[in-house]
Design a protein around this motif. Structure first.
Motif, PDB file in Angstrom:
ATOM      1  N   LYS A 189       0.828  -1.214   0.000  1.00 31.61           N
ATOM      2  CA  LYS A 189       0.000   0.000   0.000  1.00 31.61           C
ATOM      3  C   LYS A 189       0.858   1.258   0.000  1.00 31.61           C
ATOM      4  O   LYS A 189       0.589   2.204  -0.741  1.00 31.61           O
ATOM      5  CB  LYS A 189      -0.920   0.003   1.220  1.00 31.61           C
ATOM      6  CG  LYS A 189      -1.806   1.224   1.295  1.00 31.61           C
ATOM      7  CD  LYS A 189      -2.666   1.227   2.526  1.00 31.61           C
ATOM      8  CE  LYS A 189      -3.448   2.516   2.618  1.00 31.61           C
ATOM      9  NZ  LYS A 189      -4.151   2.640   3.882  1.00 31.61           N
ATOM     10  N   ARG A 249       2.389   1.798  -3.439  1.00 33.59           N
ATOM     11  CA  ARG A 249       1.423   2.299  -4.421  1.00 33.59           C
ATOM     12  C   ARG A 249       1.089   3.773  -4.197  1.00 33.59           C
ATOM     13  O   ARG A 249       0.876   4.518  -5.151  1.00 33.59           O
ATOM     14  CB  ARG A 249       0.137   1.488  -4.363  1.00 33.59           C
ATOM     15  CG  ARG A 249       0.268   0.135  -4.989  1.00 33.59           C
ATOM     16  CD  ARG A 249      -1.058  -0.551  -5.062  1.00 33.59           C
ATOM     17  NE  ARG A 249      -0.905  -1.859  -5.669  1.00 33.59           N
ATOM     18  CZ  ARG A 249      -1.828  -2.773  -5.685  1.00 33.59           C
ATOM     19  NH1 ARG A 249      -2.999  -2.537  -5.109  1.00 33.59           N
ATOM     20  NH2 ARG A 249      -1.617  -3.936  -6.258  1.00 33.59           N
ATOM     21  N   GLU A 250       1.025   4.192  -2.934  1.00 28.80           N
ATOM     22  CA  GLU A 250       0.657   5.584  -2.621  1.00 28.80           C
ATOM     23  C   GLU A 250       1.880   6.493  -2.504  1.00 28.80           C
ATOM     24  O   GLU A 250       1.732   7.685  -2.232  1.00 28.80           O
ATOM     25  CB  GLU A 250      -0.153   5.622  -1.327  1.00 28.80           C
ATOM     26  CG  GLU A 250      -1.483   4.912  -1.432  1.00 28.80           C
ATOM     27  CD  GLU A 250      -2.271   4.931  -0.137  1.00 28.80           C
ATOM     28  OE1 GLU A 250      -1.768   5.475   0.867  1.00 28.80           O
ATOM     29  OE2 GLU A 250      -3.386   4.393  -0.137  1.00 28.80           O
ATOM     30  N   HIS A 251       3.089   5.934  -2.681  1.00 28.67           N
ATOM     31  CA  HIS A 251       4.350   6.698  -2.584  1.00 28.67           C
ATOM     32  C   HIS A 251       4.480   7.402  -1.238  1.00 28.67           C
ATOM     33  O   HIS A 251       4.851   8.567  -1.145  1.00 28.67           O
ATOM     34  CB  HIS A 251       4.471   7.712  -3.724  1.00 28.67           C
ATOM     35  CG  HIS A 251       4.357   7.093  -5.077  1.00 28.67           C
ATOM     36  ND1 HIS A 251       5.338   6.281  -5.598  1.00 28.67           N
ATOM     37  CD2 HIS A 251       3.374   7.134  -6.014  1.00 28.67           C
ATOM     38  CE1 HIS A 251       4.971   5.865  -6.797  1.00 28.67           C
ATOM     39  NE2 HIS A 251       3.776   6.366  -7.073  1.00 28.67           N
ATOM     40  N   THR A 252       4.143   6.687  -0.154  1.00 28.71           N
ATOM     41  CA  THR A 252       4.209   7.259   1.196  1.00 28.71           C
ATOM     42  C   THR A 252       5.052   6.390   2.128  1.00 28.71           C
ATOM     43  O   THR A 252       4.725   6.231   3.304  1.00 28.71           O
ATOM     44  CB  THR A 252       2.794   7.410   1.785  1.00 28.71           C
ATOM     45  OG1 THR A 252       2.175   6.122   1.800  1.00 28.71           O
ATOM     46  CG2 THR A 252       1.958   8.381   1.000  1.00 28.71           C
TER      47      THR A 252
END
Length: 79
Positions: free
Chosen positions: A41, A44-47
């Motif tokens: 996750k 995918r969210e670049h966090t």
């Protein structure tokens, strides 16, 4: 004084160290799946943040230690 023979000590140690670890095995698998899904996750969210990952892993290790101690207490104090 009565002497404790080696058979009693061996029986206790084998019982103590070979208790029911099924719940811990399941917990380790679920923790692994949680970590993998969290990494996917975050990717995918670049966090992705190492501080967040460290806090999450520390919580998971704490939960695992509590469950292990409770399992050992259950084995030792089983009536």
């Amino acid at each position: 004084m009565e002497q404790v023979n080696n058979i009693q000590i061996d029986n206790f140690s084998s019982f103590f160290f070979t208790g029911s670890w099924t719940i811990i095995d399941i917990l380790i698998i679920l923790i692994g799946l949680d970590v993998i899904s969290g990494v996917i996750k975050a990717t995918r969210e670049h966090t992705i943040k190492s501080s967040v990952a460290n806090i999450g892993l520390a919580k998971k290790v704490g939960i695992l230690m509590v469950v292990i101690v409770a399992n050992l207490a259950d084995i030792v104090f089983k009536a």
